[in-house]
Scaffold this active site. Sequence first.
Site, PDB file in Angstrom:
ATOM      1  N   GLY A  96      -7.629  11.021  -8.988  1.00 30.24           N
ATOM      2  CA  GLY A  96      -6.727  11.228  -7.859  1.00 30.24           C
ATOM      3  C   GLY A  96      -5.494  10.363  -7.965  1.00 30.24           C
ATOM      4  CG  ASP A 107     -12.570   8.304  -9.588  1.00 38.11           C
ATOM      5  OD1 ASP A 107     -11.473   8.920  -9.616  1.00 38.11           O
ATOM      6  OD2 ASP A 107     -12.744   7.260  -8.944  1.00 38.11           O
ATOM      7  NE  ARG A 135      -3.491   7.047  -0.441  1.00 40.85           N
ATOM      8  CZ  ARG A 135      -4.527   7.235  -1.252  1.00 40.85           C
ATOM      9  NH1 ARG A 135      -4.982   6.225  -1.967  1.00 40.85           N
ATOM     10  NH2 ARG A 135      -5.085   8.428  -1.351  1.00 40.85           N
ATOM     11  CG  ASP A 144      -7.318   4.778  -9.664  1.00 41.56           C
ATOM     12  OD1 ASP A 144      -7.160   4.950 -10.887  1.00 41.56           O
ATOM     13  OD2 ASP A 144      -6.405   4.904  -8.835  1.00 41.56           O
ATOM     14  CG  ASP A 167     -14.818   4.496  -6.650  1.00 41.26           C
ATOM     15  OD1 ASP A 167     -14.283   3.675  -5.888  1.00 41.26           O
ATOM     16  OD2 ASP A 167     -14.166   5.384  -7.235  1.00 41.26           O
ATOM     17  CE  LYS A 190     -11.018  12.887  -8.414  1.00 35.57           C
ATOM     18  NZ  LYS A 190     -11.582  11.530  -8.232  1.00 35.57           N
TER      19      LYS A 190
END
Length: 472
Positions: free
Chosen positions: A348, A259, A304, A261, A417, A394
């Site tokens: 993402g 991942d 968002r 971020d 995470d 993913k």
Amino acid sequence: MADTTKTSRAERPNLGGMRASSYLQEHQQYRPPQPDGHEGIDSIVERTQSINIAASPPFKPYNGIPSSSSPPKIVDSGLNHTLSHTNCQPAPGTTSDRLIATIIYKTKSPRIAITDYPVDRAPPSPVPSKSALPPNLAPTRTLSQFPLEPPPPDPEPLDHLYGSYISPLCLTSFLHLISSLPSKQGSQTLTSSHRCLDNPAHPSIVELTFSPTPDPTYLTLSDLRKHELLYRFEREWNVDVILQPDTVLRRYPRLVVFDMDSTLIEQEVIDLVAASIGVEAEVSAITARAMNGELDFSSSFRERVKLLKGVDAHIFTHLRSVITPTKGVRELIRALKRMGVKTAVLSGGFIPLTSWLASDLGIDYAYANSLASDAETHTFTGEVVGDIVNAERKRDLLLEIAAKEGVSLEQVVAVGDGANDLLMMGVAGLGVAWNAKPVVQMEAKARLNGESMLDLLHIFGLTAEEVGLLSR
């Protein structure tokens, strides 16, 4: 008149009462039986001449192959050294029954300020981890599986008593935990061996091999990783325990997927973009809930992105100087490339920054989301272009890359995470939760809560010396 008295000389000391009358009598070895009952060597020889001594059994030369039923032993000074070991090649017709426990001390979040740290690992300041598992958190997300009784209180920390490293008593405590679990019927006594992967005097990373494994009909490996006793052990000794089958594939991964971020980098990119127009608080709140699995990722992502309407489309270029790669990431990617391992980042976030980071680090594959922008104003419209890289996407991308590279899923490692990483971590041979949200730590096959991403290489069995050689 002259004195005729003679001067008397002092007599010499008389040791006659302390020694024999002669040297021969004192040291005589060959003498006949004495009245006091002591035998001489002649009497012993004469007595043995009339005794029939049985012949010794025929000597059979050792052919180098120990018997499985009764392995030969060498007896030396009272110590027994077996010529066979549980880590040896198993006997024909049998398979290995071993587990590897990689125990890593959490130097990032020590709980006791007065602990005596080894010089080479003293942290700058004790900073508690925000992503650590909260006390008394039940290891389940399903209400029907939630414990009927409240979890017991947290155990007393023991690392401050025995040192801020993995002490011998810590290993003994772990082996006692394993021995308390039911093993297969007819299995042998628990045996183990361990090696320190960093500092031998004060190890913070230890690889422990033990056999036999707990009975899988009672406790599978997946359940053992979530077992309450293991959870309490980790909290007692302030460690992470990564359990894996002891197979050759564990040591040779061929694809590692990350991942981005809060994994490859320390920040959340969408929060940085939101901060540029003053909506960081609103976006960050949604991000936190989505990463904890409280919100559907795709719908929350669209919400968002709507808040980013009007942001300059060139902001990703400006953010290149702002984002910070996680400590050890550059060295990790360099080491993986030298090992011939393919790497990928499935984010993402947004493709402009993800592609740039992948190119900068030397990562082979990069996938992320694309935002629509107004051609005239060069600002974002608040819409997403194409499919959102969510949890399902993913997972599918991981399977696609593995198939393209011809890599077995057993040799795929996924690191993330957030809750949107759980699906790809589930299909990989090993899913690693990196300083992850609590729900991710509970469900991942392995969890790391350290400072450097290089710790990932220790899970493959590499020592600090080998990591240094590969990453330089």
